[in-house]
Design an enzyme around this catalytic site. Structure first.
Site, PDB file in Angstrom:
ATOM      1  N   GLU A 241      16.202  65.478  16.349  1.00 56.53           N
ATOM      2  CA  GLU A 241      17.798  65.173  16.535  1.00 56.53           C
ATOM      3  C   GLU A 241      18.115  63.952  16.773  1.00 56.53           C
ATOM      4  O   GLU A 241      19.301  63.207  16.101  1.00 56.53           O
ATOM      5  CB  GLU A 241      17.992  65.840  18.127  1.00 56.53           C
ATOM      6  CG  GLU A 241      18.367  67.515  17.890  1.00 56.53           C
ATOM      7  CD  GLU A 241      18.600  68.517  19.725  1.00 56.53           C
ATOM      8  OE1 GLU A 241      19.700  67.416  19.764  1.00 56.53           O
ATOM      9  OE2 GLU A 241      17.965  69.307  19.373  1.00 56.53           O
TER      10      GLU A 241
ATOM     11  N   ARG B 176      11.641  82.837  30.076  1.00 58.49           N
ATOM     12  CA  ARG B 176      10.581  82.476  28.780  1.00 58.49           C
ATOM     13  C   ARG B 176       9.403  82.589  29.389  1.00 58.49           C
ATOM     14  O   ARG B 176       8.643  82.613  30.476  1.00 58.49           O
ATOM     15  CB  ARG B 176      10.683  81.334  28.640  1.00 58.49           C
ATOM     16  CG  ARG B 176      10.227  80.203  27.627  1.00 58.49           C
ATOM     17  CD  ARG B 176       9.517  78.860  27.847  1.00 58.49           C
ATOM     18  NE  ARG B 176       8.789  78.562  27.089  1.00 58.49           N
ATOM     19  CZ  ARG B 176       7.870  77.561  26.312  1.00 58.49           C
ATOM     20  NH1 ARG B 176       8.436  76.687  27.842  1.00 58.49           N
ATOM     21  NH2 ARG B 176       7.065  77.110  25.565  1.00 58.49           N
TER      22      ARG B 176
ATOM     23  N   GLU C 260      17.015  76.246  23.715  1.00 51.78           N
ATOM     24  CA  GLU C 260      16.633  77.509  24.275  1.00 51.78           C
ATOM     25  C   GLU C 260      16.443  78.486  25.119  1.00 51.78           C
ATOM     26  O   GLU C 260      16.447  79.879  25.187  1.00 51.78           O
ATOM     27  CB  GLU C 260      15.094  76.930  24.169  1.00 51.78           C
ATOM     28  CG  GLU C 260      14.450  76.567  23.021  1.00 51.78           C
ATOM     29  CD  GLU C 260      13.028  76.008  23.277  1.00 51.78           C
ATOM     30  OE1 GLU C 260      11.803  76.378  23.542  1.00 51.78           O
ATOM     31  OE2 GLU C 260      13.070  74.414  23.837  1.00 51.78           O
TER      32      GLU C 260
ATOM     33  N   GLY D  38      14.277  66.801  21.055  1.00 51.08           N
ATOM     34  CA  GLY D  38      14.424  65.545  20.655  1.00 51.08           C
ATOM     35  C   GLY D  38      14.103  64.549  20.042  1.00 51.08           C
ATOM     36  O   GLY D  38      14.798  63.726  19.520  1.00 51.08           O
TER      37      GLY D  38
ATOM     38  N   ARG E  50      -1.159  65.613  20.869  1.00 57.42           N
ATOM     39  CA  ARG E  50      -1.802  66.686  20.668  1.00 57.42           C
ATOM     40  C   ARG E  50      -2.088  66.510  18.905  1.00 57.42           C
ATOM     41  O   ARG E  50      -1.941  66.110  17.855  1.00 57.42           O
ATOM     42  CB  ARG E  50      -1.589  68.655  20.095  1.00 57.42           C
ATOM     43  CG  ARG E  50      -1.473  68.418  21.892  1.00 57.42           C
ATOM     44  CD  ARG E  50      -0.971  70.437  21.818  1.00 57.42           C
ATOM     45  NE  ARG E  50       0.299  70.517  22.599  1.00 57.42           N
ATOM     46  CZ  ARG E  50       1.800  71.166  22.966  1.00 57.42           C
ATOM     47  NH1 ARG E  50       1.891  71.668  21.666  1.00 57.42           N
ATOM     48  NH2 ARG E  50       1.763  71.617  24.361  1.00 57.42           N
TER      49      ARG E  50
ATOM     50  N   HIS F 204       7.794  77.884  19.555  1.00 56.53           N
ATOM     51  CA  HIS F 204       8.851  78.054  20.267  1.00 56.53           C
ATOM     52  C   HIS F 204       9.575  79.070  18.451  1.00 56.53           C
ATOM     53  O   HIS F 204      10.744  78.082  18.316  1.00 56.53           O
ATOM     54  CB  HIS F 204       8.860  76.467  18.924  1.00 56.53           C
ATOM     55  CG  HIS F 204       7.754  74.909  19.117  1.00 56.53           C
ATOM     56  ND1 HIS F 204       7.314  74.423  19.020  1.00 56.53           N
ATOM     57  CD2 HIS F 204       7.975  74.671  20.959  1.00 56.53           C
ATOM     58  CE1 HIS F 204       6.709  73.340  19.375  1.00 56.53           C
ATOM     59  NE2 HIS F 204       7.161  73.405  20.776  1.00 56.53           N
TER      60      HIS F 204
ATOM     61  N   ASN G 211      11.797  79.573  33.431  1.00 55.82           N
ATOM     62  CA  ASN G 211      11.620  78.800  32.516  1.00 55.82           C
ATOM     63  C   ASN G 211      10.399  77.723  33.702  1.00 55.82           C
ATOM     64  O   ASN G 211       9.925  77.072  34.579  1.00 55.82           O
ATOM     65  CB  ASN G 211      10.986  77.957  32.189  1.00 55.82           C
ATOM     66  CG  ASN G 211      10.379  77.469  30.606  1.00 55.82           C
ATOM     67  OD1 ASN G 211       8.545  77.334  31.057  1.00 55.82           O
ATOM     68  ND2 ASN G 211      10.097  76.542  30.221  1.00 55.82           N
TER      69      ASN G 211
ATOM     70  N   GLY H 119       9.805  67.184  18.427  1.00 56.40           N
ATOM     71  CA  GLY H 119       9.323  66.416  20.124  1.00 56.40           C
ATOM     72  C   GLY H 119       8.067  66.835  20.790  1.00 56.40           C
ATOM     73  O   GLY H 119       7.597  65.891  20.299  1.00 56.40           O
TER      74      GLY H 119
END
Length: 405
Positions: free
Chosen positions: A337, A95, A388, A334, A245, A184, A7, A214
């Site tokens: 979970e 990715r 991922e 993150g 965001r 995602h 990635n 996350g």
């Protein structure tokens, strides 16, 4: 079969090397601060007994080519390497953030694929150029390996037109492909299929809402294994409240800021993407810090949490309606979970929808897949850790196996 998943960012390269015969990780790492005065490579070797050993390099990593060469050196190092030669890597799975409408599935990379990824750069100017750099460098560093692109947007290509077309002049879609794409996708696909395995049912017999929370966050409505809607739009700015965001805001907001705050388009872009969300409300984008501030009596932190969970709950209700029936809600990534309060508050008040969380199970979750709903909950609520990188490796292997059959 050994598959290296990478990635590539503008100044970083994350990687994991998988042995797909045993579904195990041989090593993982990240190269950071590429092009800066002192770069860092952190390399973690996974031992047979499950423990790990970490090696760190600090020094000049002037560009991505140099970064990849350091990665290869660590992979084949006599002291702690996991392969004898780079030719042992059967494939490299990349990715790629944005595949536009061009790519609906993982694709073996050739010149035409590279050209198509370049054509989608305007849709992801911060991500696709870095992904392309990773591809171009990997082609030279691993010339004997198959190179496979796995796209974040591919899983969402099943969304119907009435869910992805914006109510703006249709010519903008025809000429510039302005539409909802979603992101995602690799995570949403992975947790959907993992949930189905856990429940012992085919994924095409389930209706699911996947909640990826996350620093960036998105949700997807998955009907019988196919995504029918997702919260992120043409860019990752739309949808849920995130770390920095805004998520959904009035589309007229940028015009207001330009007219009344004398802000440039670049200023507005920075504000909406990097200075908003949790950070904009209470000063930090780290959810752990938000909870700490809330517990100390900080009202802005409480407000940030309330807004964050309320937006998530609104989309749960919306996607329940879009699906018509619902088997399970999946929390992942993150925050999804590791934050019992976010899960609890995001589902609070939905008991009449058949969504009931068992507070003890929710609070005492440790790791792995867990069912945190009550026994009489009509809709199951689960925590499913995302992976991922493993999904990219699996998709890469599937494509190679298919082409060889």
């Amino acid at each position: 079969m050994k598959i290296l998943v990478i990635n590539t960012g503008s100044s970083s390269i994350k990687y994991q090397l998988f042995n797909m015969d045993t579904q195990s990780v041989l090593c993982s790492g990240v190269v950071e601060r590429i092009g800066e005065e002192c770069g860092i490579l952190t390399h973690k070797i996974i031992k047979d007994n499950g423990t790990s050993d970490k090696k760190i390099y600090e020094g000049d990593i002037k560009d991505h080519v140099t970064g990849f060469k350091h990665i290869v050196d660590y992979l084949i190092n006599d002291e702690f390497g996991v392969i004898k030669d780079s030719s042992e890597i059967d494939a490299v799975g990349h990715r790629v953030v944005h595949g536009g409408e061009t790519f609906k599935a993982p694709t073996e990379i050739d010149d035409s694929v590279i050209d198509a990824i370049k054509q989608n750069v305007p849709l992801a100017p911060l991500h696709n150029p870095s992904n392309l750099t990773g591809i171009e460098v990997a082609l030279s560093v691993f010339p004997e390996s198959k190179q496979i692109a796995v796209f974040d947007t591919a899983f969402h290509q099943s969304i119907p037109d009435y869910a992805y077309i914006y109510a703006i002049p249709y010519s903008l879609y025809e000429e510039k492909r302005v539409r909802r794409y979603g992101f995602h996708g690799t995570s949403h696909a992975y947790v959907s299929e993992t949930c189905a395995e856990y429940l012992g049912k085919p994924v095409d017999q389930l209706n699911l809402i996947t909640v990826h929370l996350g620093n960036g966050g998105s949700m997807a409505a998955v009907k019988k294994g196919k995504c029918i809607d997702t919260t992120m739009g043409m860019t990752p700015l739309e949808g849920l409240v995130m770390g920095t965001r805004t998520g959904d805001v009035d589309p007229a907001l940028p015009f207001f800021l330009a007219s009344n705050m004398d802000m440039s388009m670049d200023d507005i872009d920075t504000l909406l993407n990097k200075e908003s969300g949790l950070k904009g409300i209470c000063g930090t984008n780290d959810m752990r810090e938000v909870f700490k501030l809330r517990d100390e009596g900080n009202e802005r932190a409480k407000l940030a949490l309330d807004i964050y969970c309320y937006r998530t709950k609104k989309y749960i209700g919306a996607y329940y309606a879009a699906l018509g029936s619902l088997d399970a809600i999946i929390f992942t990534a993150g925050i999804g979970e590791h934050s019992p309060d976010v899960r609890k508050f995001s589902c609070a008040g939905l008991e009449n929808f058949g969504i009931k969380i068992d507070e003890d199970k929710n609070e005492n979750y440790e790791d792995g897949i867990a069912e945190i709903s009550t026994e009489n909950s009509k809709v199951k609520v689960l925590i499913v850790p995302t992976n991922e990188e493993l999904r990219i490796a699996q998709e890469t292997k599937k494509l190679i196996d298919g082409s060889n059959s």
